[in-house]
Design a protein around this motif. Structure first.
Motif, short mmCIF file in Angstrom:
data_model
loop_
_atom_site.label_atom_id
_atom_site.label_comp_id
_atom_site.label_asym_id
_atom_site.label_seq_id
_atom_site.Cartn_x
_atom_site.Cartn_y
_atom_site.Cartn_z
N THR A 1 -7.73 9.72 7.84
CA THR A 1 -6.87 8.54 7.92
C THR A 1 -7.40 7.45 6.99
N PHE A 2 -6.50 6.62 6.51
CA PHE A 2 -6.89 5.50 5.65
C PHE A 2 -5.77 4.48 5.63
N SER A 3 -6.12 3.25 5.34
CA SER A 3 -5.13 2.19 5.18
C SER A 3 -4.85 1.99 3.70
N GLY A 4 -3.66 1.52 3.40
CA GLY A 4 -3.28 1.34 2.00
C GLY A 4 -2.01 0.53 1.86
N LEU A 5 -1.43 0.57 0.68
CA LEU A 5 -0.20 -0.15 0.38
C LEU A 5 0.86 0.83 -0.08
N LEU A 6 2.07 0.63 0.42
CA LEU A 6 3.21 1.46 0.01
C LEU A 6 4.14 0.57 -0.81
N ALA A 7 4.38 0.94 -2.07
CA ALA A 7 5.21 0.14 -2.95
C ALA A 7 6.52 0.88 -3.23
N ALA A 8 7.63 0.18 -3.02
CA ALA A 8 8.96 0.72 -3.32
C ALA A 8 9.72 -0.34 -4.10
N GLY A 9 9.79 -0.16 -5.42
CA GLY A 9 10.41 -1.17 -6.27
C GLY A 9 9.57 -2.43 -6.26
N THR A 10 10.17 -3.56 -5.88
CA THR A 10 9.45 -4.83 -5.82
C THR A 10 8.88 -5.11 -4.43
N GLU A 11 9.16 -4.22 -3.47
CA GLU A 11 8.70 -4.40 -2.09
C GLU A 11 7.40 -3.63 -1.85
N THR A 12 6.49 -4.26 -1.12
CA THR A 12 5.21 -3.63 -0.78
C THR A 12 4.93 -3.84 0.71
N ARG A 13 4.46 -2.78 1.35
CA ARG A 13 4.11 -2.85 2.77
C ARG A 13 2.72 -2.27 2.99
N ALA A 14 1.98 -2.90 3.90
CA ALA A 14 0.70 -2.33 4.33
C ALA A 14 0.98 -1.19 5.30
N VAL A 15 0.34 -0.06 5.08
CA VAL A 15 0.59 1.11 5.92
C VAL A 15 -0.74 1.73 6.34
N PHE A 16 -0.66 2.56 7.36
CA PHE A 16 -1.81 3.34 7.83
C PHE A 16 -1.43 4.80 7.65
N ALA A 17 -2.08 5.46 6.70
CA ALA A 17 -1.72 6.84 6.36
C ALA A 17 -2.58 7.83 7.12
N LEU A 18 -1.95 8.89 7.59
CA LEU A 18 -2.64 9.96 8.29
C LEU A 18 -2.45 11.26 7.51
#
Length: 287
Positions: free
Chosen positions: A101-118
């Motif tokens: 698991t790790f935390s990161g950023l998900l970017a879609a176009g000009t939008e960015t969200r903090a996510v927790f990836a598994l």
């Protein structure tokens, strides 16, 4: 005589006696109904938490202590091989799998969200999240750069199946790493907060992004689902791991789920209040 007098009074005042019995029966039935509803809800929540965490998870003590030393929190391949052998020899264990698991950023176009990836092994028999997918498909063992998003997150970012987003995180050494990934599925979960934060990727992709061959935990599936059996198995595995000289210990799904403890505590408080209110009401009506 002390018994005959009240019994004669009950028989003499039959309508009052029947009314009192009816009120007591109604109060008892309502209490049992509420208790049954809460019991059913607890069973449903328990199944949901096991679906999310597995029966128990094994990891280094540094991970459970939330250490800042990334290398200390990971299970290296040599340690993982020893842990796997011990787990596989236990009679209560059905299967096991690895996660990173790790935390990161998900970017879609000009939008960015903090996510927790598994990152997990698609198609494993211990804990595969494919049954959560409501659109598209689950991850497959052949997937390389694929991702599954929560329904709420996909709706916020206006994302659909086959769209490409960028997943960014830091490596084990602290450098930035990013990779484009294709959305192959969208999942639904009982908690909207989980849907907004949690994403799923193949374990190989997670290790590539983190530039590591290790994993941070092993998820174990047991034959019996009840909590006492899970705790007993956890304790037995902890003793065997300690005897092997491994700084690895287990946590049950109940210990991993803060949400469960809070919700069950709330349910217990509500039931005590309802039972007490019904008891007082029945007492004063009869009085």
């Amino acid at each position: 005589m002390w018994l005959q007098l009240p019994l004669r009074s009950l028989v003499r005042n039959r309508r009052r006696t029947l009314l009192s019995v009816f009120i007591i029966a109604l109060g008892t039935a309502l209490s049992l109904f509420v208790l049954g509803f809460f019991g059913s809800s607890k069973d449903s929540i328990t199944a949901s938490q096991i679906q999310q965490f597995g029966n128990l998870q094994l990891a280094t003590q540094a991970l459970w202590d939330e250490s800042d030393d990334t290398d200390a929190t990971l299970l290296d391949p040599a340690t993982l091989e020893q842990v796997t052998a011990i787990v596989a020899s236990h009679p209560e264990v059905v299967s096991s799998t690895k996660q990173l698991t790790f935390s990161g950023l998900l970017a879609a176009g000009t939008e960015t969200r903090a996510v927790f990836a598994l990152g997990y092994m698609p198609g494993n028999q211990a804990l595969d999240y494919g049954d959560l997918v409501v659109s598209g498909r689950a991850l497959e063992p052949t997937d390389v750069a694929a991702i599954i998003l929560g329904r709420s997150l996909a709706q916020q970012l206006l994302l659909e199946i086959d769209d490409v987003v960028t997943l960014t995180t830091t490596t084990a050494s602290g450098a930035f790493n990013a990779v484009p990934v294709k959305i192959v599925g969208i999942y639904s979960f009982s908690s909207e907060q989980v849907e907004n934060l949690q994403v799923f990727v193949p374990l190989a992709l997670a290790q590539t992004l983190r530039v590591t061959a290790g994993v941070d935990r092993m998820v174990v599936r047991l034959r019996r689902q009840d909590l006492p059996a899970t705790v007993s198995t956890r304790d037995a595995l902890d003793r065997e791991l300690a005897a092997a000289g491994l700084a690895v210990s287990g946590r049950t799904w109940e210990e991993l789920s803060v949400f469960y403890e809070q919700l069950i505590g709330f349910f217990d408080t509500i039931f005590v209040f309802v039972a007490l209110a019904l008891s007082v009401l029945v007492f004063f009506i009869i009085l």
